[in-house]
Design an enzyme around this catalytic site. Sequence first.
Site, PDB file in Angstrom:
ATOM      1  N   CYS A  99       0.808  -1.202   0.007  1.00 52.35           N
ATOM      2  CA  CYS A  99      -0.177  -0.045   0.001  1.00 52.35           C
ATOM      3  C   CYS A  99       1.019   1.102  -0.039  1.00 52.35           C
ATOM      4  O   CYS A  99       0.686   2.333  -0.703  1.00 52.35           O
ATOM      5  CB  CYS A  99      -0.962   0.191   1.304  1.00 52.35           C
ATOM      6  N   CYS A 102       2.258   3.012  -3.297  1.00 56.99           N
ATOM      7  CA  CYS A 102       1.626   4.061  -3.984  1.00 56.99           C
ATOM      8  C   CYS A 102       1.280   5.430  -3.087  1.00 56.99           C
ATOM      9  O   CYS A 102       1.470   6.561  -3.569  1.00 56.99           O
ATOM     10  CB  CYS A 102       0.387   3.515  -4.714  1.00 56.99           C
ATOM     11  N   HIS A 103       0.988   4.820  -1.780  1.00 57.93           N
ATOM     12  CA  HIS A 103       0.322   5.802  -1.060  1.00 57.93           C
ATOM     13  C   HIS A 103       1.293   6.565   0.099  1.00 57.93           C
ATOM     14  O   HIS A 103       0.808   7.332   0.825  1.00 57.93           O
ATOM     15  CB  HIS A 103      -0.946   5.272  -0.354  1.00 57.93           C
ATOM     16  N   CYS A 137      -7.704  -1.507  -4.993  1.00 59.48           N
ATOM     17  CA  CYS A 137      -6.197  -1.230  -4.986  1.00 59.48           C
ATOM     18  C   CYS A 137      -5.599  -2.615  -5.008  1.00 59.48           C
ATOM     19  O   CYS A 137      -4.256  -2.745  -5.621  1.00 59.48           O
ATOM     20  CB  CYS A 137      -5.902  -0.277  -3.784  1.00 59.48           C
ATOM     21  N   CYS A 200     -35.231  -0.433   9.941  1.00 59.38           N
ATOM     22  CA  CYS A 200     -33.942   0.266  10.627  1.00 59.38           C
ATOM     23  C   CYS A 200     -34.935   1.461  11.259  1.00 59.38           C
ATOM     24  O   CYS A 200     -34.283   1.555  12.626  1.00 59.38           O
ATOM     25  CB  CYS A 200     -33.071   0.806   9.675  1.00 59.38           C
ATOM     26  N   CYS A 203     -36.375   1.097  15.057  1.00 64.32           N
ATOM     27  CA  CYS A 203     -35.453   1.264  16.305  1.00 64.32           C
ATOM     28  C   CYS A 203     -34.660   2.510  16.385  1.00 64.32           C
ATOM     29  O   CYS A 203     -34.824   3.124  17.309  1.00 64.32           O
ATOM     30  CB  CYS A 203     -34.538  -0.161  16.363  1.00 64.32           C
ATOM     31  N   HIS A 204     -33.939   2.657  15.197  1.00 58.07           N
ATOM     32  CA  HIS A 204     -32.953   3.859  15.338  1.00 58.07           C
ATOM     33  C   HIS A 204     -33.511   5.339  14.656  1.00 58.07           C
ATOM     34  O   HIS A 204     -32.834   6.299  15.070  1.00 58.07           O
ATOM     35  CB  HIS A 204     -31.909   3.483  14.250  1.00 58.07           C
ATOM     36  N   CYS A 245     -28.497  -6.925  12.472  1.00 54.45           N
ATOM     37  CA  CYS A 245     -29.687  -6.041  12.656  1.00 54.45           C
ATOM     38  C   CYS A 245     -30.878  -7.025  11.727  1.00 54.45           C
ATOM     39  O   CYS A 245     -31.872  -6.986  12.216  1.00 54.45           O
ATOM     40  CB  CYS A 245     -29.350  -4.604  12.202  1.00 54.45           C
TER      41      CYS A 245
END
Length: 284
Positions: A99, A102-103, A137, A200, A203-204, A245
């Site tokens: 990695c 390149c980075h 990548c 979802c 509940c949230h 969930c």
Amino acid sequence: MKRKTGRAFMASLIVLPVMALAEADDDTLIINEEIEIVTKAEAPAHLEGVVSEVISGWHFRSDETQALELDDFENPALVYTDQALDTWNAVEGSEGKSCASCHDDVETSMQGVRAVYPKWDEKAGEVQTLSMQINDCREANMGAEPYKYDSAPMAAMEALISLQSRGMPVDVAIDGPAAETWEQGKELYYTRTGQLELSCANCHEQNYGNMIRADHLSQGQINGFPTYRLKNAKLNTVHGRFKGCVRDTRAETYAAGSPEFVALELYVASRGNGLSVEAPAVRN
């Protein structure tokens, strides 16, 4: 009056779990005594009329669990980011690259990346999650095998990259070419599924702050993912949490990395715009 059968009575208990009020606290999250994390923020414009404030899941955890995020020496997730840093610098694949080839330095090159994912990728012609970009990548640039989408190595690498954006505001774009995927995610968020017929939102959005049995419901924000969960003693990916969930509603779940979960991740991430990137967080 007719008496319910035992089976019908038990079903009613399952469908209507006991709720108890337990609001989010007002504590402040400052990591290592220097990184102040925005854990409550004005809701983004697309949530107008739905919620007025977005709140990190950190506020819905016990004092003991919250304390694990205050110091990186106490945060068990940092063990995995250290492992991922070794991987970042390790040469893999047919191209003889790492990695870092390149980075370069992860602390510099990955700063701000996590804050804007998922995002539209013009070259791929689709919305991509950070996990998808990591595998692109690995395959295209390193000639290495892709990680399994919700595997331990993927969770660790995503946590390492996310760590470099910690404290920066989540700013996920939902307009332009990403809009169609965002709408698909929104539809999934509000669709009831499974034998319990829960979405979802049930509940949230409608019940955050309440206790459902022994669980303190949060807004389901994902600014802290990948997240170390005390329940299973490992780093958990967003799609791994989505699968859990969905299973809790007693429905067949989508696969990690599926178009459905990519769309849902984009939508849920956008609900946290304005909060800080908190990953890797600690939860129950």
